[in-house]
Design a protein around this motif. Structure first.
Motif, short mmCIF file in Angstrom:
data_model
loop_
_atom_site.label_atom_id
_atom_site.label_comp_id
_atom_site.label_asym_id
_atom_site.label_seq_id
_atom_site.Cartn_x
_atom_site.Cartn_y
_atom_site.Cartn_z
N UNK A 207 0.87 -1.18 -0.05
CA UNK A 207 0.12 -0.14 0.03
C UNK A 207 0.81 1.22 -0.21
N UNK A 208 1.17 1.97 -0.98
CA UNK A 208 1.70 3.00 -1.16
C UNK A 208 1.16 4.47 -1.30
N UNK A 216 -6.28 -2.61 4.36
CA UNK A 216 -6.25 -3.68 3.17
C UNK A 216 -6.01 -5.11 3.83
N UNK A 217 -7.36 -5.87 3.75
CA UNK A 217 -7.20 -7.24 4.21
C UNK A 217 -7.52 -8.36 3.11
N UNK A 331 -8.26 -18.30 -5.96
CA UNK A 331 -8.51 -16.74 -5.91
C UNK A 331 -7.95 -16.01 -4.93
N UNK A 332 -7.79 -14.91 -4.87
CA UNK A 332 -7.17 -13.97 -3.79
C UNK A 332 -8.67 -12.83 -3.39
N UNK A 333 -9.01 -13.02 -2.41
CA UNK A 333 -10.29 -12.07 -2.03
C UNK A 333 -9.62 -10.79 -1.20
N UNK A 334 -10.22 -9.73 -1.71
CA UNK A 334 -9.67 -8.44 -1.21
C UNK A 334 -11.00 -7.80 -0.65
N UNK A 394 -5.46 -14.78 6.90
CA UNK A 394 -6.03 -13.69 6.52
C UNK A 394 -4.91 -12.36 6.86
N UNK A 395 -4.66 -11.73 5.83
CA UNK A 395 -3.46 -10.70 5.98
C UNK A 395 -4.13 -9.42 6.08
N UNK A 396 -3.96 -8.79 6.98
CA UNK A 396 -4.65 -7.61 7.58
C UNK A 396 -3.81 -6.36 7.65
N UNK A 397 -3.52 -5.36 6.80
CA UNK A 397 -2.73 -4.11 6.91
C UNK A 397 -3.46 -3.08 7.32
#
Length: 805
Positions: A207-208, A216-217, A331-334, A394-397
């Protein structure tokens, strides 16, 4: 927001019928625009199973079917649907059934074959517009059951109209929350319990732009069957909410958006090249979107990109390059939180809108991304999962979330605004019903706004919440009571309304034009070099703020001439907009923008309506000058030569008041007449409205007892000397020279220029003035009269004039 009543009652089921439910929602601030049955009135249609399908002997496109209707022996029905097949279950209209539109079904023959009913599509039952074939029902549909009962077609569809600040109510869960607060009914929520990861696979996301994306998860789900059918219950809820079923994965994303208010996006993991980067767009980039359009990207848009380029426009729509299909396996779920200000206005520039952008513009809950991602995972695995399915963590930024707002509400202020006596306990109960965290101290509630309520910002927002939970219908209809105090109108000030009425009384029709104009038109008529551009114009020809009002009046003139108007006298009162760095921003002004109020008028055509008493002539500069002087009276205007890019040279003057320019007047320039194809030149003026509002206070003067003394005075003067210069000199002398104390008026009444034969006086002009002398009490002596005339001659000679003999 369109949804089915059944879906809402799945989470909250208050003891209200459908009509009462809609009234409760409306009185609670969620206005119900309509409530309709899921299907129109029909009867005699049951669930049936097709047993056999044979080709019709006399028609290529018809089939002879044997159908089990659960009513005894199978019956024969002729059907032309392309998807009829043995074993399918479909709606069947029996002999005697009545379909929507009072279409009656009866036993008949089709091309010689008996048909004892009709196999139906969903369109024929009035449920939707799908006419591709029969409505194929699930395999477990009970044969013989009334289709209305089986498919819940007697239920209702409800559509609510939301105000722009209530983005939290753009979901079933949000509406249920409000309904719980209004009714106190018990509410259930979806299962947000975590799904245990079965692998360590993750996708790198950078995330720039923290001002674009605050959170962003995402997670990877691999080994799916994208061809799995969407469950009938999900299809029904989507279709009754205005969403067409597409495929299982797409349907899940749409379902979660409608149920939770959480727009998400599914990327085909195998199509992503490199890490995903959340950033602002770059000049020259393009994006091929899911709607088939290819759009230009610039730094105004936020994007999600990979090594191949832009793969999605942030918060608006995904790209075709990484879109999911029936062949998708991984899939990648955003699930991201996009700042509302970074989404607002972007759809208008793209000339389309999306459900996702509609929600992100208003604000989406930024605290529940991981929970919602867990719920999505369960639906995906439940519907599309296979034995090979792998679930990543889950990757949660969390980059930059909105600050938690604390808003104070005074109980006394709440009672005063609402207008009824509400106890502190009632206010406290309202906040509890809303699940708003609060602290009460000395009848002041300090409330912490929930993460899904972007509209709670000031005290009045909380007062509104209390009012709508009390119920708008419970508020008494009491006329407002206030002290009536007559405000004094300053005697030396005119209102703008009075000025408008005065100009209308002079025969002019008032118009109202847009403050947005086309840049080309404004450039043609303005003296300003720098205009204010509109970032998101409502139309391409309205892309700048006007710096003058004449162009709008010219457009009105052309419109009327095209409709055979012959005389046009119009005016407009409004603001113009100039860049001015000295202007400071405030509640009533915009930083760097000056917004003066102007009057502008246009006169065109004959000076008077056709009549026998005078010859027809076109309106000219002096006609409108007279109107302007009458309009400004009792203020005395002066007119001096002036150059304006849109006005005729030599027929243009600047309007002066007390030594300062307040506007201009003149004929439209010939080059503009050609561009607008005008046969005659209109005359226009534009003046500052504020300058005309201040007038002199009337003062009493006694009526002179003596008769006036009249004299004439003629002088020669250089042709280049303005008459006004002589009049100004006389006026100044009358205030300082005691010999001119009796001067009542000094007016020009004749101008003569010598003929060509008179070579001696060439370059000169003769001016004749009427002199009026008058004393208040005693009659003027002859010597006093002669001294006054002599003083006038001296004053004129000082300006280069000589007495004409």
């Amino acid at each position: 927001m369109l949804f089915s009543e059944e879906w809402l009652r799945h989470y909250i089921n208050p003891d209200l019928d459908s009509k009462q439910l809609c009234e409760k929602l409306t009185m609670g601030g969620l206005e119900v625009e309509g409530m309709d049955s899921i299907a129109p009135d029909f009867h005699g249609v049951v669930v049936a199973q097709v047993l056999t399908v044979d080709q019709h002997p006399n028609a290529d496109k018809l089939h002879v079917c044997t159908v089990d209707t659960g009513k005894g022996e199978p019956i024969q029905i002729v059907c032309g649907a392309p998807n009829v097949a043995p074993g399918v279950k479909v709606p069947c209209a029996l002999d005697g059934a009545v379909l929507p539109g009072n279409f009656k079904i009866k036993k008949s023959k089709l091309r010689g074959e008996v048909s004892n009913g009709m196999l139906c599509s969903s369109r024929e039952l009035g449920i939707d517009e799908d006419h591709r074939g029969l409505w194929i029902l699930p395999a477990d549909a009970p044969v013989g059951e009334d289709i209305r009962k089986y498919a819940h077609l007697d239920g209702k569809k409800i559509e609510i109209k939301l105000t722009p600040n209530r983005g939290d109510a753009l979901s079933i869960l949000g509406i249920a929350r409000d309904l719980r607060a209004m009714t106190g009914a018990e509410m259930t929520t979806p299962d947000f319990s975590p799904v245990e990861p079965t692998c360590h696979c993750t996708k790198e996301v950078k995330v720039e732009a923290p001002e674009l994306c605050g959170r962003f998860s995402g997670r990877i789900i691999a080994g799916l069957n994208a061809k799995a059918p969407t469950p009938q219950w999900m299809k029904d809820r989507l279709e009754r909410s205005g969403q067409r079923s597409i495929s299982a994965l797409v349907d899940i994303s749409n379902y979660v958006m409608l149920e939770l208010g959480r727009p998400t996006h599914f990327f085909d993991l195998d199509k992503i090249n490199g890490p995903l980067v959340v950033r602002w767009g770059k000049e020259g980039e393009k994006a091929e979107l899911l709607n088939g359009k290819t759009v230009d990207i610039d730094p105004y848009f936020g994007v999600i990109a990979d090594d191949n380029g832009v793969e999605a426009i942030a918060g608006i729509m995904g790209g075709e390059g990484t879109s999911i299909s029936l062949d998708t396996k991984n899939i990648f779920v955003e699930a991201a939180f996009w700042w509302p200000t970074s989404i607002q206005g972007r759809c208008r520039k793209l000339n389309f809108s999306t459900d996702a952008a509609y929600r992100f513009e208003r604000g989406v809950d930024f605290a529940s991304n991981p929970e919602h991602l867990e719920y999505i995972t369960k639906l995906v695995v439940e519907i599309c999962g296979t034995p090979e399915t792998k679930i990543g963590p889950v990757v949660d930024q969390v980059i930059a979330l909105p600050e938690t707002k604390q808003v104070k509400m005074r109980a006394d202020r709440c009672r005063k605004v609402i207008g009824i006596d509400i106890t502190d306990d009632q206010m406290e109960q309202c906040l509890k019903n809303l699940n708003f965290p609060y602290v009460k101290e000395d009848s002041v509630f300090t409330v912490t706004a929930p993460s899904y309520r972007f509209d709670i910002e000031i005290e009045e927002d909380l007062i509104e919440e209390v009012a709508r939970l009390i119920g708008y219908e419970a508020l008494p209809e009491v006329p407002p009571l206030a002290r009536i105090q007559m405000k004094e109108q300053p005697e030396d000030t005119r209102t703008r309304h009075q000025l408008r009425c005065k100009l209308a009384g002079l025969g002019f029709q008032e118009l109202i034009n847009y403050s947005f104009v086309e840049d080309k038109a404004d450039t043609l008529f303005t003296e300003k070099e720098d205009v204010i551009k509109v970032l998101n114009p409502i139309a391409s020809q309205m892309n700048v703020m006007r710096t003058q009002m004449i162009s709008g009046l010219i457009d009105n003139l052309v419109f009327n001439l095209n409709r055979k108007a012959e005389r046009v006298n119009i005016f407009e009162y409004g603001r113009v907009f100039w860049k001015n760095d000295e202007i400071k921003g405030s509640d009533s002004s915009v930083q760097g923008v000056e917004q003066p109020v102007h009057f502008a008028a246009l006169s065109y055509g004959a000076a008077a309506p056709a009549q026998w008493g005078q010859e027809k002539r076109l309106v000219d500069f002096y006609d409108l000058k007279g109107v302007l002087e009458a309009f400004a009276f009792p203020l005395k205007l002066r007119f001096e030569p002036y150059k304006h890019p849109a006005l005729h040279p030599g027929r243009t003057a600047k309007v002066m008041l007390n030594g300062e320019q307040i506007g201009f007047i003149g004929e439209i320039h010939p080059k503009i007449l050609q561009q607008y194809n005008l046969p005659h030149a209109p005359v226009v003026f534009e003046v500052d409205a504020t300058a005309l509002m201040q007038t002199d206070v009337p003062s009493y003067k006694g009526i002179p007892k003596q008769q006036p003394i009249l004299r004439d005075l003629a002088v020669w003067v250089d042709d280049k000397v303005p008459v006004q210069e002589l009049l100004d000199a006389v006026k100044k002398a009358s205030k300082t020279d005691p010999r001119l104390l009796s001067l009542a008026s000094f007016d020009l009444f004749d101008v003569y220029k010598p003929k060509k034969e008179d070579t001696e006086m060439q370059g000169k002009k003769s001016l004749a003035f009427a002199i009026k002398l008058q004393a208040n009490q005693e009659a003027l002596e002859e010597n006093e009269i002669e001294e006054a005339v002599a003083a006038l001659v001296e004053t004129l000679e000082a300006k280069g004039a000589s007495l004409r003999k």
